[in-house]
Design an enzyme around this catalytic site. Structure first.
Site, PDB file in Angstrom:
ATOM      1  N   SER A 141       0.838  -1.202   0.000  1.00  6.71           N
ATOM      2  CA  SER A 141       0.000   0.000   0.000  1.00  6.71           C
ATOM      3  C   SER A 141       0.874   1.252   0.000  1.00  6.71           C
ATOM      4  CB  SER A 141      -0.848  -0.045   1.274  1.00  6.71           C
ATOM      5  OG  SER A 141      -1.374   1.220   1.579  1.00  6.71           O
ATOM      6  N   TYR A 154      -1.364  -0.574  10.403  1.00 10.86           N
ATOM      7  CA  TYR A 154      -1.447  -0.977   8.993  1.00 10.86           C
ATOM      8  C   TYR A 154      -0.163  -0.595   8.254  1.00 10.86           C
ATOM      9  CZ  TYR A 154      -3.295  -1.280   4.217  1.00 10.86           C
ATOM     10  OH  TYR A 154      -3.485  -1.591   2.897  1.00 10.86           O
TER      11      TYR A 154
HETATM   12  N1  LIG Z   1      -8.788  -1.263  -1.068  1.00  8.32           N
HETATM   13  C1  LIG Z   1      -7.810  -0.356  -1.005  1.00  8.32           C
HETATM   14  O1  LIG Z   1      -8.017   0.867  -1.132  1.00  8.32           O
HETATM   15  C2  LIG Z   1      -6.379  -0.825  -0.790  1.00  8.32           C
HETATM   16  C3  LIG Z   1      -5.343   0.118  -0.889  1.00  8.32           C
HETATM   17  C4  LIG Z   1      -4.037  -0.301  -0.689  1.00  8.32           C
HETATM   18  C5  LIG Z   1      -3.770  -1.637  -0.432  1.00  8.32           C
HETATM   19  N2  LIG Z   1      -4.790  -2.532  -0.346  1.00  8.32           N
HETATM   20  C6  LIG Z   1      -4.462  -3.937  -0.038  1.00  8.32           C
HETATM   21  O2  LIG Z   1      -5.085  -4.789  -0.977  1.00  8.32           O
HETATM   22  C7  LIG Z   1      -5.418  -6.031  -0.362  1.00  8.32           C
HETATM   23  C8  LIG Z   1      -6.879  -6.379  -0.606  1.00  8.32           C
HETATM   24  O3  LIG Z   1      -7.688  -5.324  -0.122  1.00  8.32           O
HETATM   25  P1  LIG Z   1      -9.279  -5.287  -0.391  1.00  8.32           P
HETATM   26  O4  LIG Z   1      -9.701  -3.884  -0.203  1.00  8.32           O
HETATM   27  O5  LIG Z   1      -9.606  -5.963  -1.669  1.00  8.32           O
HETATM   28  O6  LIG Z   1      -9.798  -6.164   0.868  1.00  8.32           O
HETATM   29  P2  LIG Z   1     -11.194  -6.871   1.183  1.00  8.32           P
HETATM   30  O7  LIG Z   1     -12.271  -6.384   0.267  1.00  8.32           O
HETATM   31  O8  LIG Z   1     -11.397  -6.742   2.647  1.00  8.32           O
HETATM   32  O9  LIG Z   1     -10.910  -8.413   0.828  1.00  8.32           O
HETATM   33  C9  LIG Z   1     -10.089  -9.176   1.624  1.00  8.32           C
HETATM   34  C10 LIG Z   1     -10.142 -10.611   1.131  1.00  8.32           C
HETATM   35  O10 LIG Z   1      -9.273 -11.417   1.948  1.00  8.32           O
HETATM   36  C11 LIG Z   1     -10.021 -12.488   2.548  1.00  8.32           C
HETATM   37  N3  LIG Z   1      -9.382 -12.725   3.841  1.00  8.32           N
HETATM   38  C12 LIG Z   1      -9.246 -11.849   4.864  1.00  8.32           C
HETATM   39  N4  LIG Z   1      -8.529 -12.409   5.854  1.00  8.32           N
HETATM   40  C13 LIG Z   1      -8.196 -13.650   5.436  1.00  8.32           C
HETATM   41  C14 LIG Z   1      -7.447 -14.697   6.011  1.00  8.32           C
HETATM   42  N5  LIG Z   1      -6.891 -14.577   7.225  1.00  8.32           N
HETATM   43  N6  LIG Z   1      -7.271 -15.846   5.307  1.00  8.32           N
HETATM   44  C15 LIG Z   1      -7.813 -15.973   4.064  1.00  8.32           C
HETATM   45  N7  LIG Z   1      -8.532 -15.001   3.467  1.00  8.32           N
HETATM   46  C16 LIG Z   1      -8.730 -13.866   4.150  1.00  8.32           C
HETATM   47  C17 LIG Z   1     -11.464 -11.994   2.582  1.00  8.32           C
HETATM   48  O11 LIG Z   1     -12.407 -13.025   2.575  1.00  8.32           O
HETATM   49  P3  LIG Z   1     -12.993 -13.683   3.925  1.00  8.32           P
HETATM   50  O12 LIG Z   1     -13.271 -12.540   4.858  1.00  8.32           O
HETATM   51  O13 LIG Z   1     -14.203 -14.417   3.479  1.00  8.32           O
HETATM   52  O14 LIG Z   1     -11.911 -14.579   4.435  1.00  8.32           O
HETATM   53  C18 LIG Z   1     -11.505 -11.252   1.236  1.00  8.32           C
HETATM   54  O15 LIG Z   1     -11.649 -12.160   0.177  1.00  8.32           O
HETATM   55  C19 LIG Z   1      -5.021  -5.895   1.109  1.00  8.32           C
HETATM   56  O16 LIG Z   1      -3.745  -6.418   1.338  1.00  8.32           O
HETATM   57  C20 LIG Z   1      -4.997  -4.389   1.313  1.00  8.32           C
HETATM   58  O17 LIG Z   1      -4.168  -3.989   2.376  1.00  8.32           O
HETATM   59  C21 LIG Z   1      -6.093  -2.155  -0.513  1.00  8.32           C
END
Ligand SMILES: NC(=O)c1ccc[n+]([C@@H]2O[C@H](COP(=O)([O-])OP(=O)(O)OC[C@H]3O[C@@H](n4cnc5c(N)ncnc54)[C@H](OP(=O)(O)O)[C@@H]3O)[C@@H](O)[C@H]2O)c1
Length: 270
Positions: A141, A154
């Protein structure tokens, strides 16, 4: 023919959001994709979506922050697909709140998910990735560039991943493994997306409707480019790149900019 044809890719946390977008984009380019999450019904739904356009996918439920479950995930992947070319460590949660107000559980929850949840699958997958001279990608990130107010656990967890990625790149140099790290900018989110609140309880994130955010598909495209070009790191958006550069030259200037804009982080923390 796509260079990704007949490769096997495991995307952790691919039942929704960025992980799902990466999995779909890889499947569209001919990869066999292994989906992962902690709810079988949700990853089964993504598997069905991929199969609908002729892609190939497996769905393996496992909590990657648990070493035994992460080991099971990799072993099951090898059992289903016979090999593993790409591991995309996408699982991650964010937190909200100033350190002075944080319940001590918050740090543990964020590090379990973001650090253990990436390093456990990586450790177990290494011998398999070595065989294919494949790729391990960490989804990081812009918060990993400079510690951000209200997001300290984070930021720290994503900075820890940077250190692992750097060390791994040197350790695995002789095995010709590609290590990649993608610093993702603010991206569109699923409406069910949650964050860890200052009290340690999961809470829904505010919808990102009128803000300038990247699409999940854009993040997936950049992740694929990182793999195809075997690049070490990429920072998304012009602002992200400038921030990265400025922080190298003078972290003090970045700190002053952050102090000037602290109200934005305060608003987001609420
Ligand atoms: N969205 C943003 O603006 C943003 C910006 C910078 C970086 N990121 C990074 O991008 C990545 C994805 O973000 P996102 O926004 O797409 O997140 P999200 O919508 O919360 O999705 C997270 C996914 O991970 C799964 N998950 C969570 N904990 C888990 C575990 N312990 N074991 C297996 N699966 C797990 C969740 O499914 P279940 O809950 O069903 O397990 C879900 O499929 C993260 O690393 C985040 O830090 C996001």
């Amino acid at each position: 023919m796509s260079r990704l044809q007949h490769k096997v890719a495991l995307v952790t946390g691919s039942s929704q959001g960025i992980g799902k977008a990466i999995a779909i984009a890889l499947a569209q380019r001919g990869c066999t994709v292994v989906l992962n999450g902690r709810q079988q019904s949700k990853i089964d739904a993504v598997k069905a979506e991929i199969e609908q356009f002729g892609g190939q996918a497996y769905a393996i439920e496992a909590d990657v922050s648990n070493y035994t479950a992460a080991k099971y995930l990799i072993e099951k992947t090898i059992e289903c697909c016979g090999k593993l070319d790409f591991l995309i460590n996408n699982v991650g949660i964010s937190s909200r709140g100033y350190l002075a107000e944080l319940h001590p559980d918050v740090l543990q929850q964020v590090f379990n998910s973001n650090v253990n949840g990436s390093i456990f699958p990586t450790q177990v997958a290494l011998p398999h990735i070595r065989l294919q001279k494949g790729s391990i990608v960490f989804i990081s990130s812009l918060a990993a560039i400079h510690g951000l107010p209200g997001l300290a656990p984070y930021s720290a967890s994503k900075m820890a991943l940077q250190a692992f990625a750097e060390a791994l790149r040197i350790e695995e140099h002789a095995h010709q493994i590609h290590i990649g790290i993608l610093r993702v900018a603010k991206t569109a989110i699923e409406h069910q997306k949650q964050t860890v609140g200052a009290n340690g309880q999961m809470q829904p994130l505010k919808a990102r409707t009128d803000e300038k955010v990247l699409s999940m598909e854009r993040v997936a495209q950049d992740c694929i480019q990182l793999i195809e070009n075997r690049r070490f790191s990429q920072t998304q958006t012009l602002l992200g790149k400038l921030n990265h550069l400025l922080n190298r030259i003078s972290p003090r200037i970045v700190e002053r900019i952050l102090i000037k804009n602290i109200h934005r982080f305060k608003e987001e923390s609420q």
